[in-house]
Design an enzyme around this catalytic site. Structure first.
Site, PDB file in Angstrom:
ATOM      1  N   HIS A 134      -3.909 -15.946   7.842  1.00 17.67           N
ATOM      2  CA  HIS A 134      -4.870 -15.076   8.544  1.00 17.67           C
ATOM      3  C   HIS A 134      -4.310 -14.501   9.835  1.00 17.67           C
ATOM      4  O   HIS A 134      -5.066 -14.073  10.698  1.00 17.67           O
ATOM      5  CB  HIS A 134      -6.170 -15.847   8.811  1.00 17.67           C
ATOM      6  CG  HIS A 134      -6.872 -16.233   7.545  1.00 17.67           C
ATOM      7  ND1 HIS A 134      -7.834 -17.218   7.489  1.00 17.67           N
ATOM      8  CD2 HIS A 134      -6.729 -15.794   6.272  1.00 17.67           C
ATOM      9  CE1 HIS A 134      -8.254 -17.339   6.233  1.00 17.67           C
ATOM     10  NE2 HIS A 134      -7.589 -16.500   5.477  1.00 17.67           N
ATOM     11  N   ASN A 171      -5.161 -21.063  10.125  1.00 19.37           N
ATOM     12  CA  ASN A 171      -5.321 -21.002  11.582  1.00 19.37           C
ATOM     13  C   ASN A 171      -4.399 -19.951  12.176  1.00 19.37           C
ATOM     14  O   ASN A 171      -3.278 -19.757  11.712  1.00 19.37           O
ATOM     15  CB  ASN A 171      -5.033 -22.382  12.205  1.00 19.37           C
ATOM     16  CG  ASN A 171      -5.997 -23.437  11.674  1.00 19.37           C
ATOM     17  OD1 ASN A 171      -7.067 -23.115  11.156  1.00 19.37           O
ATOM     18  ND2 ASN A 171      -5.603 -24.696  11.759  1.00 19.37           N
ATOM     19  N   TYR A 228     -10.433 -11.631  21.037  1.00 15.37           N
ATOM     20  CA  TYR A 228      -9.162 -12.325  20.761  1.00 15.37           C
ATOM     21  C   TYR A 228      -8.405 -12.627  22.047  1.00 15.37           C
ATOM     22  O   TYR A 228      -7.668 -13.616  22.141  1.00 15.37           O
ATOM     23  CB  TYR A 228      -8.323 -11.532  19.742  1.00 15.37           C
ATOM     24  CG  TYR A 228      -8.896 -11.698  18.354  1.00 15.37           C
ATOM     25  CD1 TYR A 228      -9.818 -10.780  17.840  1.00 15.37           C
ATOM     26  CD2 TYR A 228      -8.604 -12.830  17.584  1.00 15.37           C
ATOM     27  CE1 TYR A 228     -10.400 -10.968  16.592  1.00 15.37           C
ATOM     28  CE2 TYR A 228      -9.181 -13.029  16.338  1.00 15.37           C
ATOM     29  CZ  TYR A 228     -10.089 -12.098  15.850  1.00 15.37           C
ATOM     30  OH  TYR A 228     -10.683 -12.303  14.633  1.00 15.37           O
TER      31      TYR A 228
END
Ligand code: APR
Length: 238
Positions: free
Chosen positions: A105, A88, A54
């Site tokens: 999300h 997104n 991430y």
């Protein structure tokens, strides 16, 4: 009274900004094992791998700009009561000017607690000038700081407010999602019978809905230009 317009967007919305989709050719899940980098089990098995994955996506996002599609979605707030429900985790809808965005999300530019990921007291902004999270960084409850992302295997707390928005919409517009992942993909079934439905995607998308959906088989920017024109003509008083 402005008509209520609800967008349901996915990775294709950000493709023209240079952000990879997941299931297209060269999609993210072709390169990375999704359950290792985007599931709660993967995080428990190897938190450093997931945090690094991430960090990389966050750094890429910082080099991207909203595209014309994002801007046209935001511009419709002048004439409609707009809600954007997005799968997104990027912040491109907000950076394009959308003021009412529900992230199903999670959000790449936020971090949270590993023990209580949905505790509002633990959700913090990640500064763009220092976008990395590291093992040893602590959340406000003392647990390991983690990406504020909803991983596979975790609940989707924002699905309830998203269902309410879709159920109250006069117009529902689906952009850039393969409708593969639930519960997000099931949202279209909550559209009320009077709602007008549109779908913008360069490829055909299988929908579970039996509804009549006006398909614009184009990319997000070109598709949003066409939709904006369609809405103008349908919205002008007869
Ligand atoms: N404009 C619009 N749509 C596009 C474009 C474009 N320029 N390019 C590709 N698309 C479409 C593809 O045809 C496809 O239908 O975007 C869709 C992308 O589908 P996915 O890659 O499956 O992305 P998405 O539907 O958002 O995935 C849902 O899966 O892995 C999880 O959490 C992840 O939120 C993601 C969820």
């Amino acid at each position: 009274m402005k008509k209520k317009l609800v967008f349901i967007t996915g990775a294709g919305m950000s493709a023209e900004s240079g952000i990879r989709t997941f299931r297209d050719s060269n999609g993210l899940w072709e390169e990375y094992p999704v359950m290792k980098v985007a599931s709660i089990q993967g995080y428990h098995e190897d938190p450093e791998l997931v945090i690094r994955f991430y960090n990389d996506r966050r750094r890429q996002l910082l080099e991207c700009e909203p595209n014309e599609g994002h801007r046209l979605v935001a511009a419709l707030e002048n004439d409609y009561d707009v809600t954007v429900v997005t799968q997104n985790v990027d912040n491109l809808h907000e950076r394009a000017g959308s003021t009412n965005v529900i992230h199903l999300h999670g959000e790449l530019m936020k971090a949270t607690s590993s023990d209580n990921p949905n505790d509002p007291n633990c959700i913090v902004e990640i500064p763009s000038d220092n976008p990395g999270i590291h093992i040893g960084d602590k959340a406000n409850d003392g647990s390991q700081l983690r990406p504020f992302i909803v991983w596979f295997g975790e609940a989707v707390p924002k699905i309830e407010p998203a269902i309410i928005e879709v159920s109250q919409a006069d117009i529902v517009v689906i952009i850039g999602t393969s409708l593969n992942v639930y519960p997000a993909a099931g949202l279209i079934n909550y559209a009320n019978n009077d709602a007008k439905m549109y779908l913008i995607d360069p490829k055909p998308v299988k929908t579970s809905s039996l509804r009549d959906i006006h398909v614009i088989q184009k990319g997000a920017s070109e598709g949003m230009k066409e939709l904006t024109e369609l809405l103008k003509t349908s919205n002008t008083p007869q």
